[in-house]
Scaffold this active site. Structure first.
Site, PDB file in Angstrom:
ATOM      1  N   GLU A 179     -10.744 -19.529  16.212  1.00 49.83           N
ATOM      2  CA  GLU A 179     -10.253 -20.944  15.595  1.00 49.83           C
ATOM      3  C   GLU A 179     -11.582 -21.013  14.512  1.00 49.83           C
ATOM      4  OE1 GLU A 179     -11.032 -25.360  15.702  1.00 49.83           O
ATOM      5  OE2 GLU A 179     -10.160 -24.576  17.564  1.00 49.83           O
TER       6      GLU A 179
ATOM      7  N   CYS B 247     -12.471 -30.099  13.705  1.00 49.55           N
ATOM      8  CA  CYS B 247     -11.694 -28.940  13.007  1.00 49.55           C
ATOM      9  C   CYS B 247     -10.552 -29.352  12.539  1.00 49.55           C
ATOM     10  CB  CYS B 247     -11.869 -27.684  13.807  1.00 49.55           C
ATOM     11  SG  CYS B 247     -11.100 -28.077  15.374  1.00 49.55           S
TER      12      CYS B 247
END
Length: 535
Positions: free
Chosen positions: A270, A309
């Site tokens: 990620e 994020c």
């Protein structure tokens, strides 16, 4: 089941070096270690070091001791272990909030997103795992015949990988980042070694220490290494898995490591993500969707000081509504109190470090070359914080009126910064959103259900999740940036190409798929084909 208890030292005093838990023992790293600081006051809290650890022994112990013990249990039994972990962590939650404020500079609400999010995710997988019962493997789809009379058949199955899971985590979620990965790994029967980001490692280490002290898990099922990641990937074997959260640049370097290139170990990434919020063409000022858009962009800019994020980095609006949206956002941002999270009036706290502050300011300066400043956070008066010491950056809203500025689609500022961008029509809006190169999440704001569905499907191929909000669900939706364990977390392209969570889909990363071809009678003794791992 109760296992042998291992007790870490009591709460560390200032400048004490936190110990690592590897090979079934608490071991201090050598050397002076790296200091962890209070990002508001600059005070040194504790130190971490992983120097001098016997990594070969640590990895072998986790694989052989922890893996064997976990695989010997059923899914339901392992789910019960997750439930016990929840009980341990809930009893210590006050300690975790205190550490979060000290080491991450977060308000109580922002600490709760991390800590309570971790507890919710663990509880969810405990309940989900209980539904799998006494099985030790999972069917993958229906079985099928390989000959005319059906006497010889095939069935795909998923079995826990005979390796370990290494997590190399980011600094922004030291609690949730651990348990959103560890919950499905442990439920799958795979032991975990966690390497938290150094800057905020204290909370991760404390949570692991409390779980180990409670004797909940088998020996070797959970380990923590605080400090440098040097040498960790060298120990990864073909049946181990690695999950990384961090920058795209670091991810690229990891992927080039021989463990992935030559040994074909599995890695989930990620990485960077320029997430979007899209105000639909029909959502004019005064509508519920417009108001929800303003609220959510403001919230995503300021929750955890923009250090998520999944935070909104680009906000797209119809060109005709640009000025109205800018004014509404300015009014909301002006009400955000910024400063020391220990002051109850403060709604937005600190970045995690002065280094991160410097990074945010550098990124902001780069974006300023192509944009105008719609809300200048530098004029914000900080509450109970010295701006020459604290790692605090107040919110900044930028605006882009010209048609082409590559920087806003390329530079992710990991802080309280977003850019308002006008679009001409629906096709233009979608093309702008896709210029992020693949993102974790996009949100759509519309009171027209048909428009919502159309936009969501058009965005789905370049985003891991599409979050749609109308005025009717403005107070009920779970949030653009909130990662729910029921839904996929990950994204294509620049976002890393990885997948986490998504209910039982999360277990697939920790299992190996194989086809079993056998006489029909053998299938009475295989897992029943209910395809639970893909629901």
């Amino acid at each position: 089941m109760t296992h042998k208890s291992h007790h870490a030292h009591a709460a560390p005093t200032m400048s004490e070096t936190l110990k690592n838990y590897v090979g079934g023992a608490w071991i201090a790293g050598s050397g002076d270690g790296t200091p962890l600081l209070d990002p508001v006051t600059g005070e040194e809290l504790v130190r971490v070091s992983s120097e001098g650890l016997d990594l070969d022994q640590a990895f072998t112990f986790a694989r052989d001791k922890g893996g064997a013990a976990l695989r010997a249990q059923t899914y339901a039994a392992r789910a019960a272990l997750l439930g016990e972990i929840v009980k341990v962590l809930k009893a210590k939650s006050d300690d975790y909030y205190a550490i979060s404020t000290q080491n991450s500079g977060t308000t109580k609400a922002d600490s709760g997103m991390d800590i309570e999010g971790a507890l919710f995710t663990l509880s969810y997988f405990a309940k989900l795992g209980a539904s799998l019962g006494d099985a030790r493997a999972l069917p993958d789809g229906d079985g099928y015949s390989l000959n005319k009379d059906g006497g010889f058949r095939a069935q795909h199955v998923l079995t826990p990988t005979r390796g370990l899971a290494l997590f190399i985590n980011a600094f922004n979620f030291p609690a949730w980042g651990l348990w959103e990965k560890a919950a499905p790994a442990l439920l799958s029967g795979v032991p975990v070694i966690i390497k938290p980001a150094t800057a905020t490692a204290w909370l991760t280490q404390r949570m692991v220490a409390d779980v180990i002290a409670a004797g909940v898990l088998p020996e070797g099922a959970l380990s923590v290494i605080c400090g440098s990641a040097r040498g960790l990937l060298d120990r990864i074997q073909p049946f181990d898995v690695v999950s990384f959260t961090g920058s795209a640049d670091t991810a690229a370097k990891l992927r080039a490591h021989p463990t992935f290139v030559e040994r074909s170990a599995r890695i989930n990434v990620e990485a960077d993500s320029l997430n979007s919020a899209l105000l639909a063409p029909s959502a004019a000022p005064g509508t519920g969707a417009f108001d929800a858009f303003i609220t959510e962009v403001t919230r995503e800019m300021t929750i955890k000081s923009g250090q998520k994020c999944t935070a909104i980095r680009r906000a797209f609006v119809p060109a005709a509504h640009f000025d109205a949206a800018a004014e509404a956002l300015r009014a909301k941002l002006a009400k955000i109190t910024v400063g020391n999270p220990r002051n109850e009036t403060v709604r937005m706290g600190s970045l995690v470090s002065r280094d991160q502050r410097d990074s945010v300011l550098a990124g902001l300066a780069a974006l300023r070359r192509d944009t105008e400043l719609l809300f200048d956070g530098s004029a914000t008066q900080l509450v109970d914080a010295d701006p020459t010491v604290a790692a605090i950056v107040a919110p900044h809203l930028l605006g882009l009126r010209k048609d082409d500025a590559p920087s806003v689609h390329d530079i992710e500022v990991f802080g309280p910064v977003a850019t308002l961008i006008p679009y001409r029509d629906e096709a233009h809006a979608l093309s702008l959103a896709r210029r992020g190169g693949g993102s974790l999440v996009a949100s759509v704001y519309s009171d027209d259900d048909a428009e919502t569905a159309r936009l969501a499907l058009d965005l789905a191929d370049t985003h891991g999740r599409v979050h749609a909000v109308s005025g009717a669900v403005a107070k009920a939706h779970t949030g653009h940036g909130n990662v729910m364990p029921q839904s996929l977390h990950g994204g294509p392209g620049r976002a890393g190409g990885g997948e986490e969570l998504g209910g039982l889909r999360a277990l697939a990363f920790y299992h190996r798929r194989a086809a079993i071809q056998a006489p029909a009678g053998a299938f009475e003794h295989l897992p029943k084909p209910a395809a639970p791992a893909t629901k």
